[in-house]
Design an enzyme around this catalytic site. Structure first.
Site, PDB file in Angstrom:
ATOM      1  CG  PHE A 153      -1.842  -1.170   1.259  1.00 59.06           C
ATOM      2  CD1 PHE A 153      -2.902  -1.273   0.382  1.00 59.06           C
ATOM      3  CD2 PHE A 153      -1.625  -2.190   2.161  1.00 59.06           C
ATOM      4  CE1 PHE A 153      -3.749  -2.365   0.405  1.00 59.06           C
ATOM      5  CE2 PHE A 153      -2.461  -3.290   2.193  1.00 59.06           C
ATOM      6  CZ  PHE A 153      -3.516  -3.372   1.314  1.00 59.06           C
ATOM      7  CG  HIS A 154       0.543   3.953  -2.961  1.00 57.80           C
ATOM      8  ND1 HIS A 154       1.719   4.006  -3.663  1.00 57.80           N
ATOM      9  CD2 HIS A 154      -0.337   3.310  -3.751  1.00 57.80           C
ATOM     10  CE1 HIS A 154       1.544   3.426  -4.829  1.00 57.80           C
ATOM     11  NE2 HIS A 154       0.308   2.996  -4.909  1.00 57.80           N
ATOM     12  CB  SER A 155       3.194   6.229   2.884  1.00 64.04           C
ATOM     13  OG  SER A 155       4.091   5.175   3.041  1.00 64.04           O
ATOM     14  CG  LEU A 181      -3.906   5.206   1.369  1.00 69.41           C
ATOM     15  CD1 LEU A 181      -3.727   3.693   1.315  1.00 69.41           C
ATOM     16  CD2 LEU A 181      -3.034   5.865   0.326  1.00 69.41           C
ATOM     17  CB  THR A 218      -1.729   7.330  -4.343  1.00 70.56           C
ATOM     18  OG1 THR A 218      -0.707   6.428  -4.786  1.00 70.56           O
ATOM     19  CG2 THR A 218      -2.581   6.675  -3.270  1.00 70.56           C
TER      20      THR A 218
END
Length: 96
Positions: free
Chosen positions: A29-31, A68, A73
């Protein structure tokens, strides 16, 4: 019959389990939310993306978002970067 392939019997104690998880674990996952932007004292970054109490440092990625987005993103990250560039250019222009 199902059987464990790795780490099998090599990991037994709590410390070994934790070390194994830390070595192999990760996130796909993206931060987001690690450097929250806001106007309150708890915010790491101000609304112009400047890190509070650190001269000359900005955060211009998705870590400033509180959560998120439900989609990719990439778009929000690009917008954040564009705003950072605008803020930097505006400050540079104001100084001259």
């Amino acid at each position: 019959m199902l059987e464990e392939i790795s780490p099998a019997g090599a990991v037994q104690t709590d410390d070994e389990i934790l070390a194994n998880a830390m070595a192999l674990g990760g996130s796909c996952f993206h931060s987001a939310g690690t450097a929250r932007m806001g106007t309150d004292a708890g915010a790491v970054v101000d609304p112009h993306l400047r890190v509070r109490e650190v001269e000359g440092l900005r955060v211009a990625d998705t870590s400033i978002m509180p959560t998120l987005v439900s989609g990719n993103t990439n778009g929000p990250a690009m917008v954040i970067g564009l705003h950072a560039a605008d803020f930097i250019l505006a400050e540079r222009t104001a100084k001259t």
